[in-house]
Scaffold this active site. Structure first.
Site, PDB file in Angstrom:
ATOM      1  CG  ASP A 156      21.950  -1.321  86.523  1.00 43.85           C
ATOM      2  OD1 ASP A 156      20.898  -1.977  86.613  1.00 43.85           O
ATOM      3  OD2 ASP A 156      21.984  -0.188  86.011  1.00 43.85           O
ATOM      4  CG  PHE A 214      18.174   4.249  91.210  1.00 41.95           C
ATOM      5  CD1 PHE A 214      19.073   3.926  90.195  1.00 41.95           C
ATOM      6  CD2 PHE A 214      18.595   5.079  92.234  1.00 41.95           C
ATOM      7  CE1 PHE A 214      20.370   4.430  90.202  1.00 41.95           C
ATOM      8  CE2 PHE A 214      19.891   5.592  92.249  1.00 41.95           C
ATOM      9  CZ  PHE A 214      20.774   5.271  91.227  1.00 41.95           C
ATOM     10  NE  ARG A 269      28.550   8.063  97.123  1.00 43.96           N
ATOM     11  CZ  ARG A 269      28.556   7.345  96.018  1.00 43.96           C
ATOM     12  NH1 ARG A 269      28.300   6.046  96.073  1.00 43.96           N
ATOM     13  NH2 ARG A 269      28.804   7.889  94.846  1.00 43.96           N
TER      14      ARG A 269
HETATM   15  P1  IMP Z   1      26.532  -1.127  85.530  1.00 44.03           P
HETATM   16  O1  IMP Z   1      27.776  -0.777  84.769  1.00 44.03           O
HETATM   17  O2  IMP Z   1      25.286  -0.797  84.750  1.00 44.03           O
HETATM   18  O3  IMP Z   1      26.501  -2.543  86.038  1.00 44.03           O
HETATM   19  O4  IMP Z   1      26.465  -0.122  86.710  1.00 44.03           O
HETATM   20  C1  IMP Z   1      26.943  -0.359  87.899  1.00 44.03           C
HETATM   21  C2  IMP Z   1      27.046   0.947  88.656  1.00 44.03           C
HETATM   22  O5  IMP Z   1      25.898   1.791  88.451  1.00 44.03           O
HETATM   23  C3  IMP Z   1      27.081   0.645  90.112  1.00 44.03           C
HETATM   24  O6  IMP Z   1      28.403   0.431  90.554  1.00 44.03           O
HETATM   25  C4  IMP Z   1      26.433   1.847  90.714  1.00 44.03           C
HETATM   26  O7  IMP Z   1      27.386   2.852  90.919  1.00 44.03           O
HETATM   27  C5  IMP Z   1      25.450   2.316  89.670  1.00 44.03           C
HETATM   28  N1  IMP Z   1      24.087   1.813  89.940  1.00 44.03           N
HETATM   29  C6  IMP Z   1      23.378   0.928  89.241  1.00 44.03           C
HETATM   30  N2  IMP Z   1      22.167   0.702  89.774  1.00 44.03           N
HETATM   31  C7  IMP Z   1      22.118   1.481  90.877  1.00 44.03           C
HETATM   32  C8  IMP Z   1      21.101   1.702  91.891  1.00 44.03           C
HETATM   33  O8  IMP Z   1      19.999   1.139  91.906  1.00 44.03           O
HETATM   34  N3  IMP Z   1      21.428   2.585  92.864  1.00 44.03           N
HETATM   35  C9  IMP Z   1      22.624   3.231  92.925  1.00 44.03           C
HETATM   36  N4  IMP Z   1      23.588   3.056  92.014  1.00 44.03           N
HETATM   37  C10 IMP Z   1      23.333   2.192  90.995  1.00 44.03           C
END
Ligand code: IMP
Ligand code: MG
Length: 173
Positions: A99, A148, A161
């Site tokens: 993300d 999301f 999940r």
């Molecule tokens: P980042 O550090 O912002 O890249 O976040 C990554 C983590 O956020 C992922 O490993 C997920 O656990 C969570 N995450 C980000 N977007 C989503 C989503 O759309 N659905 C579920 N979990 C998400």
């Protein structure tokens, strides 16, 4: 809240997994592959993918969490780290979704400090437009819009999940 119809179906996911596994099997032939699943989110993708990879490999996991519910706080907590030796390994990190990139950047830097022979990243989903930290991605299942999503290992507040497909999550009050 409502979990709607599939955004990515079981068939689309399995077909993509076969494609990724074929590329990985070809790219890593003759190497010392250590496949590392990032839990909890990647648990289903990881186990589907490794079963399709047709070369010898070892596995390990990293259990990490970022704090808030559907937002990423930027703070990462590590609950379990790789216990396998990584110095002589070709490490492939397997993640559910990138993300902002903050979590993967943190994990990647940590592993690079342990000087693996190589380090690549495979992510099931890439929410590219949300990126804050640039992380090099070697294998991407699907690029998705800024929505999301839940299912196929991904959660909202640790729920959903076990949905076998990916769905866009809409919260209603
Ligand atoms: P980042 O550090 O912002 O890249 O976040 C990554 C983590 O956020 C992922 O490993 C997920 O656990 C969570 N995450 C980000 N977007 C989503 C989503 O759309 N659905 C579920 N979990 C998400
Ligand atoms: Mg995750």
């Amino acid at each position: 809240m409502v979990v709607g119809k599939p955004f990515l179906t079981v068939e689309q996911i399995q077909s993509k997994n076969r494609e990724l596994a074929a590329r990985i099997s070809a790219d890593y032939r003759g190497t010392n592959l250590l496949a590392v699943g990032i839990l909890k989110g990647a648990f289903i993708f990881f186990s589907d993918l490794v079963r399709l990879i047709q070369i010898p490999l070892t596995i390990d996991f990293i259990v990490a969490s970022s704090y808030l519910k559907s937002e990423t706080s930027g703070e990462i907590k590590l609950h379990y780290d790789i216990r396998e030796e990584v110095a002589d390994k070709d490490v492939l990190l397997i993640e559910d979704i990138i993300d902002t990139g903050i979590s993967m950047n943190y994990i990647r830097e940590r592993i690079l400090n342990r000087e693996p022979r190589s380090l690549k990243i495979c992510t099931f989903l890439d929410k590219k437009e949300r990126r804050e930290v640039d992380v090099p991605l070697d294998y991407v299942g699907f690029e998705i819009p800024n929505e999301f999503v839940v299912g196929y290992g991904l959660d909202y507040d640790n729920q959903y999940r076990n949905l076998p497909y990916v769905s866009i999550f809409k919260k209603t009050t």
